[in-house]
Write a protein that holds these residues in place. Sequence first.
Motif, PDB file in Angstrom:
ATOM      1  N   ILE A  22      90.220  44.269 -16.545  1.00 48.80           N
ATOM      2  CA  ILE A  22      89.695  43.346 -15.534  1.00 48.80           C
ATOM      3  C   ILE A  22      88.648  42.418 -16.131  1.00 48.80           C
ATOM      4  N   LEU A  23      87.764  42.967 -16.953  1.00 42.36           N
ATOM      5  CA  LEU A  23      86.676  42.154 -17.505  1.00 42.36           C
ATOM      6  C   LEU A  23      87.172  41.073 -18.459  1.00 42.36           C
ATOM      7  N   LYS A  24      88.357  41.251 -19.027  1.00 37.99           N
ATOM      8  CA  LYS A  24      88.924  40.203 -19.872  1.00 37.99           C
ATOM      9  C   LYS A  24      89.186  38.921 -19.086  1.00 37.99           C
ATOM     10  N   TYR A  25      89.335  39.064 -17.775  1.00 38.52           N
ATOM     11  CA  TYR A  25      89.647  37.916 -16.918  1.00 38.52           C
ATOM     12  C   TYR A  25      88.439  37.478 -16.082  1.00 38.52           C
ATOM     13  N   TYR A  26      87.256  38.013 -16.383  1.00 39.24           N
ATOM     14  CA  TYR A  26      86.124  37.832 -15.466  1.00 39.24           C
ATOM     15  C   TYR A  26      85.691  36.376 -15.324  1.00 39.24           C
ATOM     16  N   LYS A  35     100.349  36.509   1.166  1.00 35.42           N
ATOM     17  CA  LYS A  35     100.826  36.168   2.501  1.00 35.42           C
ATOM     18  C   LYS A  35      99.760  36.376   3.576  1.00 35.42           C
ATOM     19  N   ASP A  36      98.876  37.353   3.361  1.00 30.29           N
ATOM     20  CA  ASP A  36      97.823  37.620   4.347  1.00 30.29           C
ATOM     21  C   ASP A  36      96.600  36.732   4.159  1.00 30.29           C
ATOM     22  N   GLY A  37      96.665  35.790   3.212  1.00 27.94           N
ATOM     23  CA  GLY A  37      95.563  34.864   3.003  1.00 27.94           C
ATOM     24  C   GLY A  37      94.487  35.357   2.060  1.00 27.94           C
ATOM     25  N   THR A  38      94.638  36.552   1.497  1.00 23.70           N
ATOM     26  CA  THR A  38      93.647  37.085   0.567  1.00 23.70           C
ATOM     27  C   THR A  38      93.984  36.649  -0.855  1.00 23.70           C
ATOM     28  N   PRO A  39      92.963  36.528  -1.722  1.00 26.09           N
ATOM     29  CA  PRO A  39      93.215  36.032  -3.077  1.00 26.09           C
ATOM     30  C   PRO A  39      93.842  37.092  -3.978  1.00 26.09           C
ATOM     31  N   LEU A  40      94.619  36.640  -4.919  1.00 31.69           N
ATOM     32  CA  LEU A  40      95.250  37.490  -5.921  1.00 31.69           C
ATOM     33  C   LEU A  40      95.017  36.856  -7.283  1.00 31.69           C
ATOM     34  N   SER A  41      94.364  37.587  -8.169  1.00 31.01           N
ATOM     35  CA  SER A  41      94.050  37.075  -9.502  1.00 31.01           C
ATOM     36  C   SER A  41      94.903  37.793 -10.550  1.00 31.01           C
ATOM     37  N   GLN A  42      94.880  37.250 -11.758  1.00 31.75           N
ATOM     38  CA  GLN A  42      95.557  37.924 -12.863  1.00 31.75           C
ATOM     39  C   GLN A  42      94.940  39.295 -13.133  1.00 31.75           C
ATOM     40  N   GLN A  46      97.159  42.643 -13.606  1.00 29.02           N
ATOM     41  CA  GLN A  46      97.185  43.371 -14.868  1.00 29.02           C
ATOM     42  C   GLN A  46      96.631  44.788 -14.707  1.00 29.02           C
ATOM     43  N   SER A  47      95.603  44.942 -13.884  1.00 23.16           N
ATOM     44  CA  SER A  47      95.090  46.280 -13.596  1.00 23.16           C
ATOM     45  C   SER A  47      96.141  47.102 -12.855  1.00 23.16           C
ATOM     46  N   HIS A  48      96.817  46.476 -11.906  1.00 22.96           N
ATOM     47  CA  HIS A  48      97.883  47.149 -11.160  1.00 22.96           C
ATOM     48  C   HIS A  48      98.995  47.622 -12.082  1.00 22.96           C
ATOM     49  N   TYR A  49      99.487  46.750 -12.959  1.00 21.07           N
ATOM     50  CA  TYR A  49     100.585  47.121 -13.852  1.00 21.07           C
ATOM     51  C   TYR A  49     100.181  48.295 -14.747  1.00 21.07           C
ATOM     52  N   PHE A  50      98.983  48.210 -15.304  1.00 20.96           N
ATOM     53  CA  PHE A  50      98.518  49.267 -16.200  1.00 20.96           C
ATOM     54  C   PHE A  50      98.386  50.599 -15.459  1.00 20.96           C
ATOM     55  N   LEU A  51      97.660  50.600 -14.344  1.00 19.61           N
ATOM     56  CA  LEU A  51      97.391  51.853 -13.654  1.00 19.61           C
ATOM     57  C   LEU A  51      98.655  52.472 -13.054  1.00 19.61           C
ATOM     58  N   THR A  52      99.502  51.641 -12.479  1.00 22.72           N
ATOM     59  CA  THR A  52     100.739  52.167 -11.900  1.00 22.72           C
ATOM     60  C   THR A  52     101.589  52.839 -12.971  1.00 22.72           C
ATOM     61  N   PHE A  93      84.871  39.474  -7.327  1.00 21.73           N
ATOM     62  CA  PHE A  93      85.264  39.206  -8.711  1.00 21.73           C
ATOM     63  C   PHE A  93      85.275  37.706  -8.991  1.00 21.73           C
ATOM     64  N   LEU A  94      85.882  36.936  -8.086  1.00 24.29           N
ATOM     65  CA  LEU A  94      85.969  35.487  -8.285  1.00 24.29           C
ATOM     66  C   LEU A  94      84.600  34.818  -8.165  1.00 24.29           C
ATOM     67  N   ALA A  95      83.728  35.396  -7.329  1.00 24.88           N
ATOM     68  CA  ALA A  95      82.363  34.868  -7.194  1.00 24.88           C
ATOM     69  C   ALA A  95      81.472  35.305  -8.350  1.00 24.88           C
TER      70      ALA A  95
END
Length: 270
Positions: A22-26, A35-42, A46-52, A93-95
Motif C-alpha cells: 500500500i505504501l508504494k502507492y501512497y 458503482k457505489d460511488g466510493t473511491p478505488l485506488s491501485q 494490489q493489497s486485495h490481490y496479494f492478501l486474497t 489514504f488519498l488525503a
Amino acid sequence: MLIKQDFLYSVIELALQAGKIILKYYKNTHFELKKDGTPLSQADLQSHYFLTHELQKMNYAPVCSEEDPMEYQDRKDLPFLWLLDPLDGTKDFLAQNDGFTVNIALLKNNLPILGVVYAPALKELYYATKNNGAYFCQIQETFNPDNSISLNCFNANNSRKPIACISNFHNTKETQEFIQRYNLETLKLGSSLKLCALASKKADIYPRFNGTKEWDTAASDIILSESGGIILDIETKKILSYNKPDLRNNYFIAFSKDQINGKIYRDFHS
C-alpha cells in the motif's frame, strides 16, 4: 477453538506485507469510482490481490473481500470465512492523513475469532483472537511479539470528559446531535482506528449512524471485545452479526470497557 500463535503470526505478517504494498502507492492520488460511488485506488487492488492469494494458500477458509465479495449462496453455510478489507479508509489514504488500515478477520459460525488491524503509515498493529486477549504493537522493521502490549494494560483517563470517535469523512447530523446530547469531546480518526482507539482507551464511545460493511468492522470488533468493550446494533440492541445475506451493518454504538453500564450504555438499553 483456540487459534495457534504461529497461525496468528502468519496472518500478521501478511498484513505487514500488504502495508508495504500500500505504501508504494501512497503518493499516487489517482483513483476510480466504484458503482457505489466510493473511491478505488491501485493500492486497494494490489493489497486485495496479494492478501486474497496468500490467505487462499493457507487452505483454511474462502475469502470474502471488499474488492471481490462472495455471493451469499456461496458463503451462507461456511463454518469459516475470511472477511477482508485490503485498504480500509481509501479516502484517508488519498488525503494522505495516515488514517488507513488493513483489516483481516476470520469468522467461525458467523462471529469473528481472529482480527488483525494494521495501520502501515503509523506502524500501528492491533490484533486479537477469541478468548486470548487483544494486543497492540508498534512495528519497527518486523513484527516481534515480545514487543506487544495487552490492551487490558491501557488505562482510561476517567478525569476527562468521555471522548467520542468520529470519522474524518462520514459524520452525520445524527452523530452531531448524539455528541451534543451527551456533551462529548471528539476525536477524529479514519478507518478501523476508531474502534481500536476504544480498545486502547484513547476514546470511549463510537456512534456510527451511517453505512459500514462487515469487512469494515469484523477485525476491530474482536479486538474491542477482547479488550472488554462491545459493539451494539442500534436495531437489535445485540452484538453485530456477520456473514449476513446483506453485508451492510446496521447502525451501531461501540463502547469501551469502562463505558459499559455507564449512562449512555444504560440509555441505549432503556
